[in-house]
Design an enzyme around this catalytic site. Structure first.
Site, PDB file in Angstrom:
ATOM      1  N   SER A 252       0.869  -1.169   0.000  1.00  0.00           N
ATOM      2  CA  SER A 252       0.000   0.000   0.000  1.00  0.00           C
ATOM      3  C   SER A 252       0.909   1.222   0.000  1.00  0.00           C
ATOM      4  CB  SER A 252      -0.852   0.007   1.261  1.00  0.00           C
ATOM      5  OG  SER A 252       0.007   0.149   2.375  1.00  0.00           O
ATOM      6  N   LYS A 253       0.261   2.383  -0.038  1.00  0.00           N
ATOM      7  CA  LYS A 253       1.085   3.598  -0.061  1.00  0.00           C
ATOM      8  C   LYS A 253       2.054   3.639   1.110  1.00  0.00           C
ATOM      9  CE  LYS A 253      -2.157   6.196  -2.520  1.00  0.00           C
ATOM     10  NZ  LYS A 253      -3.286   7.071  -2.420  1.00  0.00           N
ATOM     11  N   ARG A 254       1.558   3.174   2.260  1.00  0.00           N
ATOM     12  CA  ARG A 254       2.443   3.214   3.425  1.00  0.00           C
ATOM     13  C   ARG A 254       3.412   2.038   3.452  1.00  0.00           C
ATOM     14  NH1 ARG A 254      -0.787   3.208   8.244  1.00  0.00           N
ATOM     15  NH2 ARG A 254      -2.576   2.985   6.889  1.00  0.00           N
TER      16      ARG A 254
END
Ligand code: GLU
Length: 485
Positions: A252-254
């Site tokens: 994911s983005k994180r």
């Protein structure tokens, strides 16, 4: 052209990452392999989160990866518009049809009422699907609710039975329709929900194969029942496994997901990114690792897509990038580094021809030191900038040592008397000087390297001298002598 039509349908609510672009790549390969059409449809119905900036970035990134589309934004096509937000008029007739034949119904339950019934049902039996309270309203009950001015949504009436489909990647998948719930297809504000809009768009765009991420598997039976109610056979589905971060969780983005545009800015070449994405979860014969887009196309077979999630390995991508840069012809490699050199103010984009050919020699000399295109300014900086920045450590460890000044004086003389500045000539002269002076070549080269480049590492010294030329080499030696003890 065959009748194969596939679409990549990103939502412009964020940048394109490896997972999304891998879906785009698979669609592209499938379309091109079957001589079909690759359609780009932008699912921008989330008006609050969709932005023009994301949309533009997606288009740029797709182009950068080489995934050109036959129909879609900026190129049009026969079944547009290709922005979902501009297709609102097309949903109405389909809703009418479903309402008319009883495949859909109005629901007046308020969110509060639904919540109350849901929590009660969950306490009692642990589960909840919409209880169809509004399915069998009499005409009077309906009128009464209407005159109360209650907002209404349209729900799809999921038929009994099972929904089974043969997924090209995952194999046979079966859902019991009882689990599906009568999903809302039109919200109270009149806008279609995702599952409905996708079916109508896919239907109107004559999509034959839906290739997307495995996170959509649970939507598929919901979409299939809608297709059936609309009287059309559903397309064939292919859900490809998700990409996992190195820690085993969905990326994911994180969690390690880097936007494609960011890879471009960090100096990756698109060949490497495409090649790496193709290896993620796809198997190839003979453990072959390198494929250009054309080669992927030649070798494409949906059967190669593995069912298992793939783990993203940033080190492998870096390695692949390095390998791809090495494989580029010098002229091509030079073209790729130019924007990064221009950005650092080391070059002007419209350089004269001699400068360009010198730049190619520099790029060639740097060889496989360029692992990311962004390494080029640092590695080539001393060739291109008028002056060098002397590294403090190099100065104290090399130039400020006893004897360094004498070496530079001696070398300066040799270089200024050299008949020409070809690498072979310089090598012969420096070896001669080493013999005469009784100092090892390595010992002589050290202060010279710092004088010319500002640091202690550089490509071969004779080539470096030759490319810098006599005047620059001598003036840098003079400058470096000011730093000796
Ligand atoms: N817009 C959806 C997404 O970005 C894709 C829907 C689909 O491929 O059916 O996840």
């Amino acid at each position: 052209m065959s009748n194969v039509r596939v679409r990549f349908a990103p939502s412009p609510t964020g940048f394109l990452h490896i997972g999304g672009s891998r879906t785009a790549l698979l669609n592209w390969l499938f379309a091109r392999h079957h001589d079909g059409a690759f359609i780009l449809r932008i699912e921008d119905t989330d008006r609050e989160r969709s932005t023009q900036e994301y949309l533009q970035a997606i288009l740029n990134d797709m182009r950068w990866l080489g995934l050109d589309w036959d129909e879609g934004p900026e190129c049009g096509g026969g079944v547009g518009p290709y922005l979902q937000s501009q297709r609102t008029e097309s949903y109405g007739p389909h809703v009418e049809r479903l309402l008319a034949d009883g495949s859909a119904y109005y629901c007046y339950c308020t969110p509060e009422e639904l919540e109350e019934r849901r929590s009660r049902a969950q306490e009692e039996s642990g589960g909840w699907v919409y209880d169809r309270r509004c399915l069998n309203l009499s005409e009077e009950e309906r009128q009464a609710l209407e005159s109360e001015g209650r907002p209404r949504v349209v729900r799809f009436r999921v038929p009994e039975g099972k929904t089974v489909f043969e997924d090209m990647v995952q194999g046979r998948i079966e859902f019991d329709n009882a689990e599906l719930d009568d999903l809302v297809i039109v919200r109270a504000d009149g806008t279609p929900t995702y599952n409905f809009a996708v079916v109508v768009d896919d239907l109107e765009m004559d999509i034959t194969h839906v290739i997307r991420g495995a996170d959509h598997i649970s939507n598929t039976p919901r979409q299939i029942v809608i297709w059936e109610a609309l009287g059309r056979p559903a397309p064939t589905f292919a859900h490809q496994p998700l990409v996992m971060a190195p820690d085993g969780k969905v990326m994911s983005k994180r969690r390690g997901a880097v936007a494609i545009g960011e890879y471009r800015r960090r100096g990756y070449v698109p060949e490497a990114v495409v090649n790496y994405m193709a290896l993620l979860g796809w198997s190839y014969e003979d453990d072959r690792e390198f494929f250009s887009l054309e080669e992927l196309l030649e070798n494409f077979d949906m059967k190669r897509v593995s069912r298992k999630p793939a783990t993203f390995d940033p080190a492998k991508l870096d390695w692949m990038n390095e390998q791809w840069i090495k494989r580029l012809e010098i002229a091509d490699r030079t073209d790729r580094v130019v924007p990064f050199l221009v950005e650092e103010g080391l070059l002007k984009a419209d350089m004269p021809r001699e400068e360009r050919s010198r730049l190619e020699s520099i790029v060639e000399l740097l060889g496989d030191r360029i692992k990311l295109l962004t390494d080029a300014p640092e590695l080539a900086g001393f060739f291109l900038a008028p002056d060098v920045d002397y590294d403090n450590i190099a100065v104290s460890k090399v130039l400020a040592q006893p004897g360094a000044d004498d070496i530079l004086v001696g070398l300066r003389k040799v270089l200024s008397d050299a008949p020409d500045f070809k690498p072979e000539t310089l090598e012969r002269l420096l070896r001669g000087f080493s013999e005469e002076s009784g100092l090892k070549l390595g010992k002589l080269v050290q202060p010279l390297r710092v004088a010319l480049t500002g640091g202690t590492t550089s490509p071969g010294i004779f080539e470096t001298l030759s490319l810098l030329g006599r005047d620059v080499s001598l003036s840098r030696i003079d400058r470096a002598r000011e730093l000796t003890e």
